[in-house]
Design a protein around this motif. Structure first.
Motif, short mmCIF file in Angstrom:
data_model
loop_
_atom_site.label_atom_id
_atom_site.label_comp_id
_atom_site.label_asym_id
_atom_site.label_seq_id
_atom_site.Cartn_x
_atom_site.Cartn_y
_atom_site.Cartn_z
N PHE A 23 0.83 -1.20 0.00
CA PHE A 23 0.00 0.00 0.00
C PHE A 23 0.86 1.25 0.00
O PHE A 23 0.60 2.20 -0.75
CB PHE A 23 -0.92 0.01 1.22
CG PHE A 23 -1.58 1.34 1.47
CD1 PHE A 23 -2.65 1.75 0.71
CD2 PHE A 23 -1.10 2.19 2.46
CE1 PHE A 23 -3.26 2.99 0.92
CE2 PHE A 23 -1.68 3.42 2.68
CZ PHE A 23 -2.77 3.82 1.91
N GLU A 24 1.89 1.24 0.84
CA GLU A 24 2.76 2.41 0.93
C GLU A 24 3.43 2.70 -0.41
O GLU A 24 3.48 3.85 -0.86
CB GLU A 24 3.83 2.17 2.00
CG GLU A 24 4.74 3.36 2.23
CD GLU A 24 5.77 3.11 3.32
OE1 GLU A 24 6.57 4.01 3.59
OE2 GLU A 24 5.76 2.01 3.91
N ALA A 25 3.92 1.64 -1.08
CA ALA A 25 4.59 1.82 -2.37
C ALA A 25 3.60 2.24 -3.45
O ALA A 25 3.89 3.11 -4.28
CB ALA A 25 5.29 0.52 -2.78
N ASP A 26 2.41 1.63 -3.43
CA ASP A 26 1.41 1.96 -4.46
C ASP A 26 0.89 3.37 -4.28
O ASP A 26 0.68 4.09 -5.27
CB ASP A 26 0.25 0.95 -4.39
CG ASP A 26 -0.71 1.09 -5.55
OD1 ASP A 26 -0.26 0.94 -6.71
OD2 ASP A 26 -1.90 1.36 -5.32
N TYR A 27 0.69 3.79 -3.04
CA TYR A 27 0.21 5.14 -2.78
C TYR A 27 1.26 6.18 -3.18
O TYR A 27 0.94 7.23 -3.74
CB TYR A 27 -0.16 5.30 -1.31
CG TYR A 27 -0.73 6.65 -0.96
CD1 TYR A 27 -1.94 7.07 -1.48
CD2 TYR A 27 -0.04 7.52 -0.10
CE1 TYR A 27 -2.47 8.32 -1.18
CE2 TYR A 27 -0.57 8.76 0.21
CZ TYR A 27 -1.78 9.15 -0.33
OH TYR A 27 -2.30 10.39 -0.02
N ALA A 28 2.53 5.87 -2.91
CA ALA A 28 3.62 6.77 -3.30
C ALA A 28 3.68 6.91 -4.82
O ALA A 28 3.87 8.02 -5.35
CB ALA A 28 4.95 6.26 -2.77
N ARG A 29 3.51 5.80 -5.53
CA ARG A 29 3.49 5.85 -7.00
C ARG A 29 2.31 6.70 -7.49
O ARG A 29 2.46 7.51 -8.40
CB ARG A 29 3.37 4.43 -7.57
CG ARG A 29 3.22 4.37 -9.09
CD ARG A 29 2.57 3.09 -9.55
NE ARG A 29 1.28 2.86 -8.92
CZ ARG A 29 0.15 3.46 -9.29
NH1 ARG A 29 0.15 4.35 -10.26
NH2 ARG A 29 -0.99 3.18 -8.67
N PHE A 30 1.15 6.50 -6.87
CA PHE A 30 -0.05 7.25 -7.24
C PHE A 30 0.18 8.75 -7.07
O PHE A 30 -0.13 9.54 -7.97
CB PHE A 30 -1.23 6.79 -6.38
CG PHE A 30 -2.51 7.53 -6.63
CD1 PHE A 30 -3.36 7.14 -7.66
CD2 PHE A 30 -2.87 8.62 -5.85
CE1 PHE A 30 -4.54 7.83 -7.90
CE2 PHE A 30 -4.05 9.31 -6.07
CZ PHE A 30 -4.89 8.90 -7.11
N CYS A 31 0.72 9.15 -5.95
CA CYS A 31 0.97 10.57 -5.68
C CYS A 31 2.00 11.15 -6.64
O CYS A 31 1.92 12.32 -7.03
CB CYS A 31 1.42 10.77 -4.24
SG CYS A 31 0.13 10.39 -3.02
N ASP A 32 2.96 10.34 -7.04
CA ASP A 32 4.01 10.78 -7.95
C ASP A 32 3.46 11.02 -9.35
O ASP A 32 3.84 11.99 -10.03
CB ASP A 32 5.12 9.73 -8.00
CG ASP A 32 6.27 10.15 -8.92
OD1 ASP A 32 7.15 10.87 -8.47
OD2 ASP A 32 6.25 9.73 -10.11
N GLU A 33 2.55 10.16 -9.81
CA GLU A 33 2.09 10.19 -11.20
C GLU A 33 0.84 11.04 -11.42
O GLU A 33 0.55 11.43 -12.56
CB GLU A 33 1.83 8.77 -11.70
CG GLU A 33 3.10 7.92 -11.77
CD GLU A 33 2.84 6.51 -12.25
OE1 GLU A 33 1.67 6.16 -12.50
OE2 GLU A 33 3.82 5.75 -12.39
N THR A 34 0.08 11.32 -10.38
CA THR A 34 -1.12 12.13 -10.54
C THR A 34 -0.77 13.62 -10.51
O THR A 34 0.27 14.02 -9.97
CB THR A 34 -2.15 11.83 -9.45
OG1 THR A 34 -1.52 11.91 -8.15
CG2 THR A 34 -2.72 10.42 -9.63
#
Length: 276
Positions: A23-34
């Protein structure tokens, strides 16, 4: 038996930790790409919620720079979406209404950090005291900014008839094109953020390339270009950078939850309760 229970608990703990790391990695990716669209009105020394003091605005821009963000024009975001681009630490900064302080305060501060803005003009205010006129709009564009439409009369489109909406959209686009006319087209910001599917369809039909609505959130490649989400930035008391960061994180979390199909409305309700 005890040994089996211990093994089960260890396995369960590992699964929970693994899930948390995912979750932590996926959320970080989401915040980076949005792509967040930070929505302002004024940058000036006035004590109202829609006016950001210059020092506080400077602090917010410094935070974005330190976090590795770059700013782009809204039209460049649209072009990137059309090309299937994956964005990285990219944001859009918009200013509604057409205040003169966008030129006198906001633009020089943003230039200091290598940033550009997007000003959406409510055309009837042109030349009013405290607002941009024809000459100062051109001065603002020299900072590398973009200009878009915020309608002519600055009234919520959702309260108008289809004919009135078309008149507002056509009249304001004609005005903006006389000052700023990029090949890709003109972007739009909804007065009061008021938008629905019918209005969004009319905005698109009128020839606009994108519209920033009042919905809180950040933008993925699945968010309709005519109903883009925003991060509202208001003056906070005390004047704390933590409030700006909180608004960004709130918008990111709302959109992260929304992509799962779960209604994030409860999160907004909880947020407003704790804010009092």
């Amino acid at each position: 038996m005890l040994k089996k229970v211990i093994i089960f608990l260890i396995v369960l703990a590992l699964l929970i930790l693994g899930g948390m790391k995912f979750f932590e990695a996926d959320y970080a990716r989401f915040c980076d790409e949005t792509v967040p669209i930070f929505a302002y009105h004024r940058v000036e020394y006035k004590d109202d919620v829609y006016t950001m003091p210059p020092e506080q605005f400077d602090q917010q821009m410094q935070y974005l720079k330190e976090q590795g963000y770059q700013t782009i024009k809204l039209e460049d975001y649209v072009q990137g979406r059309r090309e299937g681009k994956v964005f990285h630490k990219t944001c859009v900064v918009i200013f509604d209404d057409g205040y003169l302080d966008n030129l006198t305060y906001a633009a020089p501060i943003m230039q200091k950090y290598g940033f550009v803005g997007n000003m959406f003009m409510a055309v009837k205010f042109e030349g009013w005291p405290g607002y941009l006129d024809w000459h100062t709009q051109h001065d603002l564009l020299r900072y590398g900014w973009a200009e878009g439409s915020h309608t002519f009369d600055h009234e919520p489109l959702t309260k108008m008839s289809p004919e009135e909406v078309d008149y507002e959209l056509e009249r304001s686009m004609k005005y903006v094109r006389g000052i700023y006319n990029p090949a890709i087209g003109i972007a739009f910001s909804y007065p009061n953020g008021a938008c629905n599917d019918r209005i969004a369809a009319q905005v698109e039909k009128a020839g606009y390339i994108a519209g920033v609505a009042g919905t809180v959130g950040v933008n993925t490649n699945k968010v309709p270009l005519m109903q883009l989400r925003r991060v509202n930035v208001f003056q906070n008391k005390p004047e704390d950078i933590g409030c700006f960061i909180y608004e960004l994180h709130k918008a990111q979390l709302i959109s992260y939850i929304a992509q799962t199909g779960i209604d994030p409305g409860w999160l907004l309700a909880w947020y407003h309760r704790i804010r009092g």
